[in-house]
Design an enzyme around this catalytic site. Structure first.
Site, PDB file in Angstrom:
ATOM      1  NE  ARG A 165      -1.090   2.443   2.955  1.00  0.00           N
ATOM      2  CZ  ARG A 165      -0.515   3.532   3.461  1.00  0.00           C
ATOM      3  NH1 ARG A 165      -0.428   4.657   2.742  1.00  0.00           N
ATOM      4  NH2 ARG A 165       0.014   3.518   4.680  1.00  0.00           N
ATOM      5  CG  ASP A 166       3.197   4.316   3.035  1.00  0.00           C
ATOM      6  OD1 ASP A 166       3.275   5.189   2.153  1.00  0.00           O
ATOM      7  OD2 ASP A 166       3.350   4.559   4.246  1.00  0.00           O
ATOM      8  CG  HIS A 211       3.828   4.531   9.253  1.00  0.00           C
ATOM      9  ND1 HIS A 211       3.156   3.533   8.569  1.00  0.00           N
ATOM     10  CD2 HIS A 211       4.112   5.461   8.311  1.00  0.00           C
ATOM     11  CE1 HIS A 211       3.035   3.853   7.299  1.00  0.00           C
ATOM     12  NE2 HIS A 211       3.602   5.033   7.113  1.00  0.00           N
ATOM     13  CG  HIS A 256       7.466   7.652   5.450  1.00  0.00           C
ATOM     14  ND1 HIS A 256       7.275   7.220   4.160  1.00  0.00           N
ATOM     15  CD2 HIS A 256       6.300   7.437   6.098  1.00  0.00           C
ATOM     16  CE1 HIS A 256       6.029   6.763   4.032  1.00  0.00           C
ATOM     17  NE2 HIS A 256       5.409   6.898   5.190  1.00  0.00           N
ATOM     18  CB  CYS A 301       2.572  10.335   1.635  1.00  0.00           C
ATOM     19  SG  CYS A 301       0.899  10.987   1.664  1.00  0.00           S
ATOM     20  CG  ASN A 350       6.716   3.244   5.099  1.00  0.00           C
ATOM     21  OD1 ASN A 350       6.077   3.307   4.067  1.00  0.00           O
ATOM     22  ND2 ASN A 350       6.245   3.631   6.265  1.00  0.00           N
TER      23      ASN A 350
HETATM   24  P1  HMG Z   1     -13.400  14.023  -1.666  1.00  0.00           P
HETATM   25  O1  HMG Z   1     -13.140  14.236  -3.119  1.00  0.00           O
HETATM   26  O2  HMG Z   1     -13.448  15.215  -0.760  1.00  0.00           O
HETATM   27  O3  HMG Z   1     -14.677  13.120  -1.439  1.00  0.00           O
HETATM   28  O4  HMG Z   1     -12.298  13.023  -1.134  1.00  0.00           O
HETATM   29  P2  HMG Z   1     -16.202  13.432  -1.530  1.00  0.00           P
HETATM   30  O5  HMG Z   1     -16.823  12.778  -0.369  1.00  0.00           O
HETATM   31  O6  HMG Z   1     -16.458  14.900  -1.782  1.00  0.00           O
HETATM   32  O7  HMG Z   1     -16.607  12.646  -2.877  1.00  0.00           O
HETATM   33  C1  HMG Z   1     -16.113  13.008  -4.161  1.00  0.00           C
HETATM   34  C2  HMG Z   1     -16.154  11.796  -5.073  1.00  0.00           C
HETATM   35  O8  HMG Z   1     -15.244  10.807  -4.571  1.00  0.00           O
HETATM   36  C3  HMG Z   1     -17.529  11.118  -5.148  1.00  0.00           C
HETATM   37  O9  HMG Z   1     -17.664  10.567  -6.450  1.00  0.00           O
HETATM   38  C4  HMG Z   1     -17.385   9.995  -4.151  1.00  0.00           C
HETATM   39  O10 HMG Z   1     -18.248   8.919  -4.414  1.00  0.00           O
HETATM   40  C5  HMG Z   1     -15.946   9.577  -4.373  1.00  0.00           C
HETATM   41  P3  HMG Z   1     -18.454  11.342  -7.613  1.00  0.00           P
HETATM   42  O11 HMG Z   1     -19.809  11.613  -7.031  1.00  0.00           O
HETATM   43  O12 HMG Z   1     -17.660  12.601  -7.862  1.00  0.00           O
HETATM   44  O13 HMG Z   1     -18.404  10.379  -8.741  1.00  0.00           O
HETATM   45  N1  HMG Z   1     -15.378   8.904  -3.189  1.00  0.00           N
HETATM   46  C6  HMG Z   1     -14.848   7.675  -3.202  1.00  0.00           C
HETATM   47  N2  HMG Z   1     -14.666   6.782  -4.191  1.00  0.00           N
HETATM   48  C7  HMG Z   1     -14.110   5.607  -3.848  1.00  0.00           C
HETATM   49  N3  HMG Z   1     -13.705   5.293  -2.595  1.00  0.00           N
HETATM   50  C8  HMG Z   1     -13.862   6.174  -1.593  1.00  0.00           C
HETATM   51  C9  HMG Z   1     -14.454   7.420  -1.883  1.00  0.00           C
HETATM   52  N4  HMG Z   1     -14.741   8.484  -1.124  1.00  0.00           N
HETATM   53  C10 HMG Z   1     -15.312   9.392  -1.923  1.00  0.00           C
HETATM   54  N5  HMG Z   1     -13.467   5.845  -0.354  1.00  0.00           N
HETATM   55  C11 HMG Z   1     -11.339  11.438   0.326  1.00  0.00           C
HETATM   56  C12 HMG Z   1     -12.214  12.656   0.220  1.00  0.00           C
HETATM   57  C13 HMG Z   1     -11.016  11.242   1.790  1.00  0.00           C
HETATM   58  C14 HMG Z   1     -12.065  10.232  -0.212  1.00  0.00           C
HETATM   59  C15 HMG Z   1     -10.052  11.694  -0.498  1.00  0.00           C
HETATM   60  O14 HMG Z   1      -9.448  12.839  -0.003  1.00  0.00           O
HETATM   61  C16 HMG Z   1      -9.084  10.547  -0.461  1.00  0.00           C
HETATM   62  O15 HMG Z   1      -9.305   9.521  -1.078  1.00  0.00           O
HETATM   63  N6  HMG Z   1      -7.958  10.727   0.292  1.00  0.00           N
HETATM   64  C17 HMG Z   1      -6.994   9.670   0.498  1.00  0.00           C
HETATM   65  C18 HMG Z   1      -5.642  10.135   0.101  1.00  0.00           C
HETATM   66  C19 HMG Z   1      -4.660   9.010   0.324  1.00  0.00           C
HETATM   67  O16 HMG Z   1      -4.957   7.846   0.084  1.00  0.00           O
HETATM   68  N7  HMG Z   1      -3.418   9.367   0.752  1.00  0.00           N
HETATM   69  C20 HMG Z   1      -2.377   8.412   0.960  1.00  0.00           C
HETATM   70  C21 HMG Z   1      -2.628   7.505   2.113  1.00  0.00           C
HETATM   71  S1  HMG Z   1      -2.314   8.252   3.686  1.00  0.00           S
HETATM   72  C22 HMG Z   1      -0.616   8.016   3.934  1.00  0.00           C
HETATM   73  O17 HMG Z   1       0.083   7.585   3.054  1.00  0.00           O
HETATM   74  C23 HMG Z   1      -0.048   8.275   5.316  1.00  0.00           C
HETATM   75  C24 HMG Z   1       0.206   6.980   6.103  1.00  0.00           C
HETATM   76  O18 HMG Z   1       1.083   6.120   5.401  1.00  0.00           O
HETATM   77  C25 HMG Z   1       0.813   7.314   7.469  1.00  0.00           C
HETATM   78  C26 HMG Z   1       2.016   8.243   7.364  1.00  0.00           C
HETATM   79  O19 HMG Z   1       2.971   7.956   6.625  1.00  0.00           O
HETATM   80  O20 HMG Z   1       1.982   9.265   8.040  1.00  0.00           O
HETATM   81  C27 HMG Z   1      -1.083   6.207   6.369  1.00  0.00           C
HETATM   82 MG    MG Z   2       3.222   6.298   5.333  1.00  0.00          MG
END
Ligand code: HMG
Ligand code: MG
Length: 300
Positions: free
Chosen positions: A14-15, A206, A208, A239, A248
């Site tokens: 994933r990450d 976690h 990086h 990220c 990581n």
């Molecule tokens: P948004 O665009 O604000 O969502 O995203 P919304 O609720 O306004 O919806 C907009 C559209 O997105 C809609 O579709 C929803 O259905 C769709 P439309 O009507 O336009 O066709 N939608 C989705 N589709 C599929 N799956 C979903 C989903 N949710 C809404 N779950 C949202 C808000 C939170 C979804 C967005 O900002 C997002 O996906 N963010 C995730 C970003 C991400 O994955 N970042 C990387 C992971 S975090 C990380 O790496 C850190 C970590 O490793 C720890 C560390 O290192 O610190 C964990």
């Molecule tokens: Mg991470």
């Protein structure tokens, strides 16, 4: 005192892969996950049910979960930012789900398109659905040792968010140094605050490795009694919403550290190194694990 056993959460699929620019074939993701499980890793983050427009590389998470050859005793986890993500994860039969808050307003906006408070409201919905379906829930906090947009982050805010995530039902909070700016000193300061209120068994780290401090920071956490470390095979990753942040800490490097300390982990470092070599070959990437490169050179 150091823990006698450490549990590794492998976040490479994933990450590690979420930030890759090119197309990754499903078969390569599956081969990676299967090889990691075969190496003895029992906690593997296999995908993310996030908005595919935001993170295209995770758009095939349904296909990943549908085609997994599941090994008994292995937990296959997925990120779920909201109820829609949770429902996708449930349909895909994810073994557990993870919610991911940030200790920085700026990062929360960039990563989740909402404030910390709004994100916690969405996570509370996921938590209650997870409870209803008896699906274990893990919590992340990003930027615990610094934010790429707003700089310093306070341990007090991390504590507040950690307590809230625990009260929602997270069995563990993974502390994310998203941009790898933490040091032994800042890790110690953060943990000192958290451990006043939270038992070490509820915390994971976690790290990086952007500034090459991840192993040192993990060692610092081990000394504080924390016995869970997230890592990524071959040090893959980064990220998409933390520009310049590298992967990581490499799983192989953490295993080498643990081996040297005589800490049990149940993972075959040579098998992880081979899994890392294979995915790096498929992605045409340099292997970022120093231990893996050394082991692979010795074996060839
Ligand atoms: P948004 O665009 O604000 O969502 O995203 P919304 O609720 O306004 O919806 C907009 C559209 O997105 C809609 O579709 C929803 O259905 C769709 P439309 O009507 O336009 O066709 N939608 C989705 N589709 C599929 N799956 C979903 C989903 N949710 C809404 N779950 C949202 C808000 C939170 C979804 C967005 O900002 C997002 O996906 N963010 C995730 C970003 C991400 O994955 N970042 C990387 C992971 S975090 C990380 O790496 C850190 C970590 O490793 C720890 C560390 O290192 O610190 C964990
Ligand atoms: Mg991470």
């Amino acid at each position: 005192m150091l823990p006698s056993t450490v549990s590794i959460v492998e976040v490479g699929p994933r990450d590690g892969l979420q930030n890759e620019p090119g197309n990754i074939e499903l078969i390569h993701k599956l081969e990676l996950i299967h090889a990691l499980a075969d190496a003895g890793l029992t906690r593997i983050e296999a995908g993310a049910f996030v908005n595919p427009k935001w993170v295209p590389q995770m758009a095939d998470s349904e296909a990943v979960f549908a085609n997994l050859r599941r090994k008994p005793g292995v937990s296959y986890c997925a990120l779920t930012p909201n109820l829609k993500g949770f429902e996708r994860a449930r349909q895909a039969n994810a073994s557990e789900v993870a919610i991911f808050a940030a200790a920085s307003e700026a990062f929360s906006q960039k990563n989740l398109n909402c404030s910390i408070e709004q994100s916690l409201a969405k996570f509370a919905e996921v938590a209650s659905a997870a409870r209803e379906h008896s699906i274990p829930l893990r919590g992340y906090i990003s930027c615990v040792l610094g934010c790429p947009y707003s700089g310093a982050v306070t341990p007090e805010l991390c504590l507040e968010i950690a307590q809230e995530l625990l009260s929602m039902g997270c069995y563990e909070i993974s502390l994310g140094d998203t941009i790898g700016t933490g040091t032994a000193a800042s890790t110690q300061t953060l943990l000192k605050t958290l451990l006043k209120r939270i038992a070490p068994e509820k915390l994971a780290v976690h790290m990086h490795d952007t500034y090459g401090q991840a192993l040192t920071n993990i060692y610092t956490a081990l000394q504080q009694g924390i016995a869970v470390a997230d890592s990524s095979v071959a040090g893959l990753g980064g990220c998409p919403y933390a520009k310049g942040a590298t992967g990581n800490v490499a799983t192989e490097d953490v295993l080498y550290l643990l081996n040297g300390l005589g800490i049990e982990h149940g993972v075959d470092i040579n098998k992880v190194a081979r899994a890392g070599a294979n995915i790096c070959r498929s992605l045409n990437k340099t292997n970022n694990s120093r231990a893996a490169v050394a082991l692979l050179n010795k074996a060839s």
